[in-house]
Design an enzyme around this catalytic site. Structure first.
Site, short mmCIF file in Angstrom:
data_model
loop_
_atom_site.label_atom_id
_atom_site.label_comp_id
_atom_site.label_asym_id
_atom_site.label_seq_id
_atom_site.Cartn_x
_atom_site.Cartn_y
_atom_site.Cartn_z
NE ARG A 54 -2.18 -1.24 3.58
CZ ARG A 54 -1.83 -0.17 4.48
NH1 ARG A 54 -2.02 1.14 4.25
NH2 ARG A 54 -0.97 -0.33 5.71
CE LYS A 196 -6.53 -4.14 4.07
NZ LYS A 196 -7.29 -4.73 5.27
CG HIS A 215 -7.47 -4.57 9.81
ND1 HIS A 215 -6.00 -4.22 10.05
CD2 HIS A 215 -7.26 -5.42 8.70
CE1 HIS A 215 -5.17 -4.83 9.16
NE2 HIS A 215 -6.02 -5.41 8.35
CB SER A 233 0.81 -6.87 7.67
OG SER A 233 1.51 -7.57 6.83
CE LYS A 237 -5.90 -9.06 9.92
NZ LYS A 237 -4.83 -8.91 9.12
CB THR A 238 -4.07 -14.72 7.27
OG1 THR A 238 -4.21 -13.54 6.97
CG2 THR A 238 -4.57 -15.62 6.31
CG ASP A 252 -7.56 -8.02 5.89
OD1 ASP A 252 -6.82 -7.97 6.91
OD2 ASP A 252 -7.91 -7.38 5.14
NE ARG A 316 -0.15 -8.88 1.87
CZ ARG A 316 -0.72 -8.39 2.87
NH1 ARG A 316 -1.79 -9.34 3.46
NH2 ARG A 316 -0.36 -7.65 3.80
#
Length: 525
Positions: A54, A196, A215, A233, A237-238, A252, A316
């Site tokens: 980003r 996003k 988030h 990140s 989390k994932t 997410d 990713r």
């Protein structure tokens, strides 16, 4: 030629318009147009020239003067140039697409039909349309026939832009125009900007309707007990939400309304640096035909080399949520029983898991802590603390207290257990200690989820102001208390005071608008 209503946006003179093409066709056209190559596992591999992540310094929110007071202006929401700049660039984009093919994908953000947002993505790249197909909630044929866009994203990633000419900080422009419900992306091929930008819009719109946008990832157990996993990140989390013993809701972005929680997305966007079949089997096996690999290195046999970060550490993979076995395809769940705040503490100071009371929870939610590792950026020679309010400051349109209040109300109303989890280092900071084994973290989460950690005694850390479970099945007791894992206890004490001081210093920005109870819930120097 059917333009599917693009003329209403001022778009004309096109070569062809492709709307909601099937997966195979989008992959085929991406390959024919030279946008990527097919990896051995069947995924479409693409490279994003320029930004490989980003571009927060290129993101601007445009809103009318009457509503400017609602926005949390600052580093995450820099003051935009004049509205005329957006209009000028939009008109230039309309000229740029003339004579070109455009790919349209109409879908939704939000699995709950009462709160979902109709989204239209328009792109010059076929793979961006595939990205939208994998990440947003895909419509039925009937929904597609009656689709109305609440927000439109126009992505002209390769259009030349001289940012200085328009008073911009660089040559990337991610503009969100709330007055006209549109997004313009120039100068960035990175797929994450598409999703996003809509997440940012949801973070503005939903709190006005009493819904908490989050988030976080989410899953649900056999007894219907939902769990949320907040984290920046690289915190897991994932990975941690993809649990074979539980059903994935999403990885997410979610909302929490009076009915429970719901996924904003129809897919997952997993960071896949060092991805392995052993540690993350669900994610590893989800990457196949219909998935996209961004900036992943392939060898001569087109096999992905997930350990290779030569293009970027931010490699990713994107895939529809149904590629995860035993997922919840409807994207909704009940009110959570447990909430986890994930922090990859590279200082090696935070306990592997701590139980938070409601005030602790508000404090750590507003802090949103993790740490950058030494060596990941030029000039970074030791771990650096990163604080991102609500674990997603770049996407928060309102002041952090707005989201914290909504979270606190739901935690209290539904009697939710909240935990702070260190997925970072133990036995020392980065370079001395070791990364917390994922098996240890999973054991701790399992014990929290099944209620075992609620039954064990706790040890209070006076400095960090945290309650630490003293026992956990399958985890050695000494691992639970960070100081016990350090050979050099004096070095731990120094590191702990340093981290506590960083928390205190960061939270000063919230003093004027935060209650005494929450202020007192942080570290005690």
């Amino acid at each position: 030629m059917n333009t599917y209503g693009l003329d209403k946006l001022g778009i004309s003179g096109l070569k062809h318009v492709y709307r909601n093409l099937p997966t195979a066709k989008l992959v085929q056209m991406s390959l024919e147009r030279g946008e990527g190559e097919l990896a051995a596992n069947g995924a479409l591999k693409v490279v994003t020239p320029g930004p490989t992540g980003r571009s927060p310094k290129g993101k601007y929110v445009f809103i009318d003067d009457a509503r400017k007071g609602e926005i949390w202006w600052g580093d995450n929401n820099p003051e935009p140039p004049s509205p005329e700049v957006f209009d000028t660039l939009w008109n230039k984009a309309l000229e740029y697409v003339k004579g070109k093919d455009l790919f349209v994908f109409d879908a939704f953000a939000g699995a709950n039909k009462d709160y979902r947002l109709g989204v239209r993505t328009i792109s010059t790249k076929a793979w961006h349309s595939l990205f939208a197909q994998t990440l947003f909630v895909r419509p039925t044929e009937e929904e597609l026939a009656n689709h109305e866009a609440g927000f439109t994203v126009l992505n002209v990633c390769e259009m030349p832009l001289n940012g200085k000419e328009y008073g911009l900080k660089n040559d990337v422009f991610i503009g969100l125009d709330y007055a006209n419900h549109r997004v313009l992306i120039i100068g960035s091929h990175y797929g994450g900007e598409i999703k996003k930008s809509i997440f940012t819009a949801m973070n503005y719109l939903l709190p006005k309707r009493g819904v908490l946008p989050m988030h976080c990832s989410a899953n649900v157990g056999e007894e219907g007990d939902s769990a949320l996993f907040f984290g920046l990140s690289g915190t897991g989390k994932t990975t941690l939400s993809a649990d074979p013993a539980r059903r994935l809701i999403g990885d997410d972005e979610h909302g929490w309304c009076d009915d429970g929680i719901f996924n904003f997305e129809g897919g997952c966007y997993a960071k896949c640096i060092n991805l392995s079949a052993e540690d993350e089997p669900q994610i590893y096996n989800a990457i196949h035909f219909g998935s996209i690999l961004e900036n992943v290195i392939l060898d001569d046999a087109l096999e992905p080399h997930y350990e290779d970060g030569s293009l970027t550490e931010n490699t990713r993979a994107t895939y529809p949520v149904e590629f995860i076995p035993n997922c919840l395809t409807d994207g909704v769940g009940g009110h959570p029983k447990n909430v986890f705040f994930l922090a990859a503490d590279a200082f090696g100071v935070l306990p592997p898991i701590s139980r938070l009371n409601p005030n602790n929870a508000a404090y750590h939610f507003m802090s949103g802590y993790t740490a950058k590792l030494a060596g990941t950026e030029a000039g970074v020679t030791e771990p650096q603390a990163t604080f991102s309010a609500c674990f997603g400051a770049p996407f928060m349109s309102h002041f952090p207290g707005v989201y914290a209040k909504l979270l606190a109300e739901r935690i209290e109303k539904h009697q939710v257990n909240v935990w702070l989890v260190n997925t970072g280092w133990s036995g020392g900071g980065f370079g001395v200690g070791k990364r917390m084994a994922i098996k240890v973290t999973r054991a701790l989460l399992t014990a929290a989820l099944n209620g075992e950690l609620l039954k064990v005694p706790t040890v209070h850390d006076d400095l960090l102001n945290l309650d630490i479970p003293a026992q956990c099945p399958g985890v050695p007791d000494e691992v639970l208390i960070p100081r016990n894992t350090w050979t050099d206890k004096a070095a731990y004490d120094v590191a702990a005071r340093k981290l506590a001081g960083l928390f205190v210093e960061n939270f000063k920005q919230f003093h004027a608008t935060t209650s005494e109870e929450i202020l007192a819930a942080g570290p005690k120097l």
